[in-house]
Design a protein around this motif. Structure first.
Motif, short mmCIF file in Angstrom:
data_model
loop_
_atom_site.label_atom_id
_atom_site.label_comp_id
_atom_site.label_asym_id
_atom_site.label_seq_id
_atom_site.Cartn_x
_atom_site.Cartn_y
_atom_site.Cartn_z
N ALA A 38 0.81 -1.22 0.00
CA ALA A 38 0.00 0.00 0.00
C ALA A 38 0.84 1.27 0.00
CB ALA A 38 -0.94 0.01 1.20
N TYR A 54 1.63 3.53 -3.34
CA TYR A 54 0.58 4.31 -4.01
C TYR A 54 0.39 5.68 -3.35
CZ TYR A 54 -0.61 -0.25 -5.95
OH TYR A 54 -0.56 -1.46 -6.59
N PRO A 68 -1.78 8.20 -1.55
CA PRO A 68 -2.93 7.90 -0.67
C PRO A 68 -4.29 8.17 -1.31
CG PRO A 68 -1.22 9.02 0.56
CD PRO A 68 -0.79 9.06 -0.88
N LEU A 105 -5.04 5.32 -3.76
CA LEU A 105 -5.37 4.12 -3.00
C LEU A 105 -6.81 4.20 -2.48
CD1 LEU A 105 -4.03 1.46 -1.94
CD2 LEU A 105 -3.55 2.71 0.15
N THR A 132 -7.37 -0.69 -0.83
CA THR A 132 -6.44 -1.81 -0.65
C THR A 132 -5.45 -1.85 -1.81
OG1 THR A 132 -7.70 -3.46 -1.91
CG2 THR A 132 -8.27 -3.18 0.44
N PRO A 133 -4.24 -2.35 -1.56
CA PRO A 133 -3.28 -2.45 -2.66
C PRO A 133 -3.75 -3.40 -3.76
CG PRO A 133 -2.36 -3.39 -0.64
CD PRO A 133 -3.67 -2.76 -0.29
N ALA A 142 -6.18 -1.30 -5.88
CA ALA A 142 -5.43 -0.23 -6.56
C ALA A 142 -4.55 -0.82 -7.67
CB ALA A 142 -4.58 0.54 -5.56
#
Length: 194
Positions: free
Chosen positions: A115, A118, A120, A123, A129-130, A133
Motif C-alpha cells: 500500500a 501508491y 494515498p 489508493l 487496498t493495494p 489499486a
C-alpha cells in the motif's frame, strides 16, 4: 486466395502485438515527450521508459534527457477517461527520482501489493487496498489510460509525458518469422500469376 491471405495477415498481426496478460505479466513502454504533455509544449526532452510487470512486481527503467530545466518530481498517473488523452491524478509517486537534473536514469522496483507505493488519494479512490489499486492500475495500463510524467522547474505541471502502452514491441525473432511468412505469401502470389 484473398481469404487465406487475410487470415494469415490477421494471424501475423496478432502474433506481433500481444496484449497485457490478465496475470499481470509483460513489458510495457512509455515514450515521453513535450508535445505529448497536456497542454503540449516544445521541450526537446524525451524518455523511452520500460516497465516490466511480473506478478506483483513492477520494475521501472526510466532514462530521460534534454530537459529544459531541473527535475522536480516524477510519477505514474492513472486513470484517464479515454485512451491516450486527458489527465489523471498521481497513482505511484517516484519518491527517490533524481532531482534538479536535466538528464539521467531512474530504476526502481515496486511491489504492487504494498500500500505504501501508491499515492494515498489513488489508493482511497480504488477501494483502499493495494489489491484493488493494483488491479485498477493494470486495467488502466491495458487500456492505455495511465501515463508517466516528469516535471521540471520550467514546467511544473509536467515537461514530458508518455502513456504506458500495453502492447510490447515484438522480439526480433517475431519480426523475422513475419518477414519469412510475408515473403512466402509473395512467392505464392507470383507463382499463381505465372
Amino acid at each position: 486466395m484473398k481469404h487465406s491471405l487475410s487470415i494469415l495477415a490477421l494471424a501475423a498481426a496478432a502474433a506481433c502485438a500481444p496484449a497485457l496478460a490478465q496475470d499481470s505479466a509483460g513489458i510495457i513502454r512509455a515514450v515521453a515527450s513535450g508535445p505529448a504533455e497536456s497542454p503540449p509544449n516544445g521541450s526537446p526532452g524525451s524518455s523511452v521508459a520500460t516497465f516490466d510487470i511480473n506478478g506483483d512486481i513492477m520494475t521501472a527503467d526510466v532514462p530521460f534527457r534534454d530537459l529544459l530545466a531541473g527535475t522536480t518530481m516524477a510519477h505514474i498517473h492513472c486513470c484517464t477517461t479515454a485512451a491516450f488523452t486527458g489527465v489523471a491524478p498521481i497513482a505511484i509517486p517516484f519518491t527517490d527520482f533524481p532531482l534538479g537534473v536535466t538528464s539521467g536514469t531512474y530504476s526502481q522496483s515496486f511491489d504492487l501489493s504494498d500500500a505504501t507505493i501508491y499515492d494515498p488519494a489513488f489508493l482511497a479512490a480504488f477501494g483502499g487496498t493495494p489489491a484493488s489499486a493494483g488491479a485498477a492500475l493494470i486495467e488502466a495500463i491495458a487500456s492505455n489510460e495511465a501515463y508517466l510524467n516528469i516535471h521540471t522547474s520550467q514546467y511544473p505541471a509536467g515537461e514530458i509525458r508518455g502513456f504506458l502502452v500495453a502492447a510490447p514491441i515484438p522480439e526480433p525473432a517475431t519480426w523475422g518469422m513475419l518477414g519469412v511468412g510475408l515473403a512466402g505469401l509473395g512467392m505464392m502470389a507470383r507463382r499463381r500469376k505465372v
